[in-house]
Design a protein around this motif. Structure first.
Motif, PDB file in Angstrom:
ATOM      1  N   GLY A 104       0.832  -1.194   0.000  1.00  0.00           N
ATOM      2  CA  GLY A 104       0.000   0.000   0.000  1.00  0.00           C
ATOM      3  C   GLY A 104       0.865   1.240   0.000  1.00  0.00           C
ATOM      4  O   GLY A 104       1.978   1.240   0.519  1.00  0.00           O
TER       5      GLY A 104
ATOM      6  N   SER B 207      -2.133  -2.576  12.792  1.00  0.00           N
ATOM      7  CA  SER B 207      -1.579  -2.058  11.544  1.00  0.00           C
ATOM      8  C   SER B 207      -0.066  -1.933  11.622  1.00  0.00           C
ATOM      9  O   SER B 207       0.637  -2.104  10.622  1.00  0.00           O
TER      10      SER B 207
ATOM     11  N   ASN C 102      -2.178  -8.624   3.035  1.00  0.00           N
ATOM     12  CA  ASN C 102      -2.213  -7.188   3.327  1.00  0.00           C
ATOM     13  C   ASN C 102      -2.905  -6.916   4.667  1.00  0.00           C
ATOM     14  O   ASN C 102      -3.847  -6.114   4.745  1.00  0.00           O
TER      15      ASN C 102
ATOM     16  N   ARG D 213      -3.596  -3.293   6.445  1.00  0.00           N
ATOM     17  CA  ARG D 213      -4.716  -2.476   5.960  1.00  0.00           C
ATOM     18  C   ARG D 213      -6.059  -3.149   6.215  1.00  0.00           C
ATOM     19  O   ARG D 213      -7.037  -2.508   6.607  1.00  0.00           O
ATOM     20  N   ARG D 214      -6.107  -4.448   5.972  1.00  0.00           N
ATOM     21  CA  ARG D 214      -7.398  -5.134   5.954  1.00  0.00           C
ATOM     22  C   ARG D 214      -7.952  -5.441   7.335  1.00  0.00           C
ATOM     23  O   ARG D 214      -9.166  -5.390   7.547  1.00  0.00           O
TER      24      ARG D 214
ATOM     25  N   ARG E 102      -9.969  -2.626   9.031  1.00  0.00           N
ATOM     26  CA  ARG E 102     -11.283  -2.508   8.387  1.00  0.00           C
ATOM     27  C   ARG E 102     -12.211  -3.636   8.819  1.00  0.00           C
ATOM     28  O   ARG E 102     -13.400  -3.418   9.082  1.00  0.00           O
TER      29      ARG E 102
ATOM     30  N   PRO F  65      -0.295   1.528   8.062  1.00  0.00           N
ATOM     31  CA  PRO F  65      -1.085   2.269   7.074  1.00  0.00           C
ATOM     32  C   PRO F  65      -2.425   2.757   7.609  1.00  0.00           C
ATOM     33  O   PRO F  65      -3.001   3.692   7.067  1.00  0.00           O
ATOM     34  N   PHE F  66      -2.951   2.123   8.685  1.00  0.00           N
ATOM     35  CA  PHE F  66      -4.157   2.648   9.315  1.00  0.00           C
ATOM     36  C   PHE F  66      -3.740   3.532  10.473  1.00  0.00           C
ATOM     37  O   PHE F  66      -3.067   3.080  11.404  1.00  0.00           O
TER      38      PHE F  66
END
Length: 506
Positions: free
Chosen positions: A6, A87, A245, A248-249, A252, A415-416
């Motif tokens: 990402g 993250s 990933n 990032r995932r 979420r 990334p988060f």
């Protein structure tokens, strides 16, 4: 640039893992939706609503539904904090490695010890509750013996599926997700629109549950309706090394679990209240198991059987997800040499790429607890009562450790990121957690000391045995796993990310 690179992270999954001191040894076959399904089926709004519907109404009346909103909002704050942590640390085990990397080995050992026992007891509880559905579906008399065998059946079937590997875990989790959505949202909407017997204003009607006292006390007493429901989202992080990933995932997936689970629970709880032909009797405590009666009255005998199939699927998927999460936590604990039998527990099957020995433990110990319950049915409540508080304690140990690192200057590097909002969200999440733990710790009012204080007694036994082992065996000295390194790891990730961006530009 590949999918797992990402723009905010700049590192592949393997590179990110190497920064954390581990090799990429698992199959990354779990997608965002499979990871969400795992957390959702662990959270299981169907299990939560069915288990506590009558209790919540008899204590707090129809307004007890608002605890679903209150607790959902509080746990969403916790999921934001967890999202930033996972993250930066997308590694197996969830609570344990997060607490270790944010604070230290001894602190993490206690968080994981409490959490492991809470999860194991929860596995037993869910299988026990599911046995009632199975007995009704197959026309088996619901006795102590049948409960034991059906409970063991749930545990063994889930173990067999987990043994096959992450792909089958993900498939069954998705099936369980569909069953949950049909069983809670679909049925809830049907009851809401086509079988409504009450007005919507009933959710603001206490129906006299407060008696001569204040309704505030009755409402607080019904808090378990929400508190029992909203955990399981952290399971998304327990299998981080099997998710593509994950940095990032997984954040979420955790938030989706809370949001979809909350909406599902609202539809389900609300639908049952509005469709109940004997709501006054339920609130008065005269009908201790009202949902089967509501289903018979609204769906008929055939429709009720279909619902039982859906319910059993949801319960099996919940046990499956719980076993998977517990085994990954045990594996993570063992990989760092922090638990007895760590070499055996840390083995990963070369064929299925799952920690099979940890899975065996996550099935065997709940089975032994089920045998104890079979021997004395009165043990079910005291054995399981501390589980919810234990899980909240473990959660808040991570939230507190995260706040400690922020005060030392930590800026999460995954990334988060919540950016400048991170500190405020962390403080609010901790405040909510303390509020929830106080509610869970309040003694009952039956007059029997053991019954009234069983939650604290259960947690106390686990805490004392954990502390005793920690200070006698000193497992923290047997591990050289990295700890208290949040700031250093964040700096290293940013350094490597900047280097990767320079390479990509050129």
């Amino acid at each position: 640039m590949s999918e797992d690179r990402g723009p905010a992270a700049g590192l592949s999954d393997g590179e990110h893992l190497s920064v954390l001191g581990y090799e990429d040894t698992f199959n990354r076959s779990m997608s965002l939706w499979a990871n969400f399904a795992l957390g959702f089926t662990y959270l299981s709004p169907l299990v939560g609503v069915y288990s506590l519907f009558a209790v919540a109404l008899s204590i707090g009346g129809p307004p007890s539904i608002w605890w679903i909103v209150i607790v959902g909002a509080g746990q969403l704050l916790v999921s934001f904090v967890f999202g930033e942590v996972v993250s930066q640390y997308p590694i197996h085990g969830g609570i344990y490695p997060w607490a270790r990397r944010l604070w230290g080995r001894r602190y993490a050992w206690m968080a994981a010890w409490v959490y492991i026992w809470a999860m194991i007891v929860t596995i037993t509880s869910v299988a026990e509750f599911g046995s009632g559905f199975a007995a009704s579906l197959f026309g088996i008399e619901h006795t102590n013996d049948s409960t034991l065998w059906l409970t063991l059946g749930f545990l063994v079937i889930a173990l067999a599926i987990n043994f096959t590997g992450t792909k089958w875990l993900a498939r069954v989790a998705r099936i369980g997700l569909a069953a949950e959505l049909i069983g809670v949202i679909g049925l809830g909407l049907y009851l809401l629109f086509f079988q409504r017997k009450q007005e919507f204003s009933v959710f603001f009607d206490t129906m006299g549950v407060e008696g001569d006292g204040s309704y505030a006390a009755a409402f607080m007493g019904a808090a378990l309706a929400g508190l029992f429901l909203f955990y399981g989202f952290e399971a998304c992080g327990d299998v981080a090394e099997e998710v593509e990933n994950p940095a990032r995932r997984i954040p979420r997936a955790m938030m989706l679990t809370i949001l979809v689970g909350g909406v599902s629970a609202l539809f389900s709880f609300g639908g049952y209240v509005l469709a109940a032909p004997n709501l006054a009797e339920i609130v008065a405590g005269e009908d201790a198991d009202p949902i089967p009666g509501i289903l018979e009255a609204t769906l008929g005998a055939a429709g009720a059987k279909v619902f039982l199939v859906i319910a059993i699927t949801a319960f099996l998927s919940c046990v499956l997800s719980l076993q998977a999460a517990a085994s990954r936590l045990l594996f993570s604990f063992a990989r760092d040499g922090m638990i007895p039998g760590h070499r055996w527990l840390a083995r990963v099957s070369p064929k299925s790429k799952v920690p099979t020995n940890a899975l065996i433990v996550a099935c065997t110990v709940p089975a032994l607890i089920a045998v104890l319950i079979w021997a004395n049915n009165d043990l079910l409540v005291p054995i399981t009562a501390f589980a919810v508080l234990g899980i909240y304690v473990a959660f808040q140990m991570v939230v507190l450790a995260s706040l400690r690192q922020r005060l030392k200057g930590w800026r999460p590097a995954g990334p988060f990121s919540l950016g400048s909002w991170g500190f405020l969200v962390n403080v609010l999440a901790l405040a909510y957690g303390i509020f929830a733990m106080v509610l869970l710790s309040l003694p009952g009012s039956t007059g029997d000391f053991f019954t009234d204080y069983v939650v604290l007694i259960g947690l106390g036994v686990v805490a004392v045995t954990g502390l005793a082992y920690l200070f006698i065996a000193r497992p923290d000295r047997k591990s050289d796993a990295p700890s208290d390194d949040a700031i250093a790891v964040a700096d290293e990730i940013r350094l490597r990310t900047d280097a990767t961006r320079v390479v990509d530009v050129h």
